[in-house]
Design a protein around this motif. Structure first.
Motif, short mmCIF file in Angstrom:
data_model
loop_
_atom_site.label_atom_id
_atom_site.label_comp_id
_atom_site.label_asym_id
_atom_site.label_seq_id
_atom_site.Cartn_x
_atom_site.Cartn_y
_atom_site.Cartn_z
N ASP A 165 94.91 -20.24 81.13
CA ASP A 165 95.50 -18.22 80.73
C ASP A 165 97.12 -18.51 80.71
O ASP A 165 97.80 -17.44 81.54
N SER A 166 97.72 -19.29 80.73
CA SER A 166 98.78 -19.69 80.73
C SER A 166 100.11 -18.58 80.17
O SER A 166 100.94 -17.79 80.22
N THR A 167 99.16 -18.49 78.61
CA THR A 167 100.16 -18.14 77.74
C THR A 167 99.71 -16.81 78.44
O THR A 167 101.41 -15.96 77.55
N ALA A 168 99.19 -15.76 78.39
CA ALA A 168 98.96 -14.71 79.04
C ALA A 168 99.69 -13.89 80.18
O ALA A 168 100.43 -13.23 80.38
N LYS A 169 99.59 -15.46 80.89
CA LYS A 169 100.38 -14.90 82.52
C LYS A 169 102.22 -14.97 81.91
O LYS A 169 102.66 -14.34 82.47
N SER A 171 103.37 -14.03 78.98
CA SER A 171 103.97 -13.41 78.43
C SER A 171 104.91 -12.14 78.99
O SER A 171 105.82 -12.47 77.61
N GLU A 172 105.21 -11.83 79.34
CA GLU A 172 106.82 -10.85 79.70
C GLU A 172 107.28 -11.61 80.82
O GLU A 172 108.53 -10.83 81.06
N CYS A 173 107.51 -12.74 80.75
CA CYS A 173 108.07 -13.72 81.31
C CYS A 173 109.80 -14.39 80.70
O CYS A 173 109.20 -14.50 79.12
N HIS A 178 109.39 -19.14 83.37
CA HIS A 178 108.92 -19.45 83.14
C HIS A 178 108.92 -20.85 83.33
O HIS A 178 108.52 -21.47 83.72
N ASP A 206 102.25 -26.76 80.12
CA ASP A 206 101.25 -25.30 81.07
C ASP A 206 100.44 -26.67 82.17
O ASP A 206 99.26 -25.84 82.52
N ARG A 248 98.06 -9.94 87.31
CA ARG A 248 97.02 -8.66 86.58
C ARG A 248 95.86 -8.97 86.76
O ARG A 248 94.97 -9.69 86.81
N GLU A 251 92.64 -11.12 85.51
CA GLU A 251 93.62 -12.48 85.65
C GLU A 251 92.74 -13.60 86.90
O GLU A 251 93.36 -14.76 86.58
#
Length: 384
Positions: A165-169, A171-173, A178, A206, A248, A251
């Motif tokens: 789930d790297s995309t979600a992790k 997403s706010e970086c 990143h 990732d 989160r 996760e």
């Protein structure tokens, strides 16, 4: 070729050209932000830090400060130096540094490659290929191929690792954050892979792809690959104890990973060439199977194919791998493959005791491989 490296007055690398990456066999994303001491032998690093501290004081008082190396008035002051690279090569270089716009710009020439013809071609090609594979396959000469440099490898292991789930992790970086996190994580995995005589061929943003084609104890490649995969999971678990950002809900562990290992034939090759890039890749059915195994694997576990399981002697060995993997029968072939049976790490079997055994095995192997390499060097020196 002229290598150019730009750093601040503390020695932190801000930019460098392609010639510098080729000369020192480095990846740009792994070099920016590092200290210039990565180009230096360990014995000189402390003294260089002292030199820069003194330089910062002198440049405040005398902006036109110059020395035999640092000289912002002339083109550049040059000195001939010898340095060791991270992959075991010794370079004889000329070094000059200029002060430009409050940065230090170093100009480096590799005196060993200032030759023409076949010797130059081989040096350039060797610099673009993983050093361990060069030592194994090109110790005498580089093959002359118009289709590019490649090695066909028979019956060895490929490992695919992916961060869950790297995309979600991320997403706010920011891009910088990143990069910093993944650079740290992948660097830690690279160290483990090297310990088990593996070679990281490429990073995938990732995750990564690595191969196991060892020089020392070559027949144990499958066992090394599975031990390495287990060590990578242990390291991911360890790093997740201090996550780089608060997890989160739902996760799980931040560095939770999936790993797939497959054994078979594949090709390692220089693929594609542009004016700024020479890319090394690993290609073949075995690579596809490793990637498929990885993508079909639950978080925090490992899936391996039957051939890897058998060659690693997991069912019969008395070592730390015994009992760690169980057979999984699939209702339909694994997507994109013909596999209907695989072996998967049994949940929660990596106890502290087993983790310690695997770590000890890795340390033991690294020390043995190092002694083996020293013996080979002695034999080569005696025969020279």
């Amino acid at each position: 070729p002229l290598a150019i490296v730009r750093a601040d007055f503390y020695g932190v690398i801000q930019d460098l050209n392609h010639a510098a990456l080729v000369m020192f066999n480095l990846a740009k994303e792994r070099t920016i932000g590092q200290n210039v001491t990565i180009f230096m032998p360990q014995a000189l690093r402390a003294s260089h830090h002292h030199f820069l501290a003194a330089f910062r004081e002198k440049i405040k008082v005398k902006p036109s400060y110059n020395s035999p190396i640092v000289n912002n008035d002339r083109a550049f002051g040059e000195r001939i130096l010898t340095t060791d690279t991270w992959d075991g090569r010794t370079l004889s270089i000329t070094l000059g540094v200029r002060v430009i716009d409050e940065t230090l710009v170093a100009y480096i020439r590799d005196r060993n490659t200032l030759v023409l013809g076949e010797e130059y071609r081989q040096a350039q090609i060797k610099n673009s290929f993983p050093p361990k594979l060069v030592r194994k396959y090109f110790s005498s000469a580089i093959p002359d191929s118009k289709e590019g440099l490649r090695v066909s490898i028979t019956e060895k292991a490929v490992m695919s690792i992916d961060l869950v789930d790297s995309t979600a992790k991320f997403s706010e970086c920011s891009a910088e954050e990143h990069f910093r996190i993944m650079n740290f994580f992948l660097s830690e995995l690279d160290k483990i892979i090297s310990t088990y005589q593996g070679v990281t061929i490429k990073h995938t943003g990732d995750g990564l792809l690595a191969i196991f084609d060892p020089i020392y104890k070559e027949k144990d490649f499958a066992k090394f690959a599975v031990l390495c995969a287990s060590s990578c999971l242990v390291k991911a678990k360890e790093l997740s104890q201090k996550p780089p950002m608060p997890p989160r809900p739902g996760e799980g562990d931040f560095f939770s990973s999936r790993i797939g290992v497959s054994t078979g034939n594949f090709v390692v090759a220089v693929v594609g060439r542009t004016e700024h890039l020479t890319d090394v890749d690993v290609i073949g059915k075995t690579v596809n199977i490793a990637a498929r195994l990885q993508s079909a694997t639950p978080p925090d576990t490992i899936s391996i194919d039957t051939k890897t399981y058998q060659l690693a002697r997991i069912g019969t060995t008395k070592g730390p791998l015994k009992g760690l993997f169980s057979e999984v029968k699939l209702e339909a072939p694994l997507r994109g493959t013909e596999l209907t049976t695989l072996y998967r790490l049994v949940g929660n079997v990596l106890t502290t005791e087993i983790e310690e055994q695997i770590s000890e095995k890795g340390t033991e192997l690294a020390e043995e491989a190092c002694r083996h390499e020293e013996r080979l060097k002695s034999l080569r020196s005696a025969g020279a």
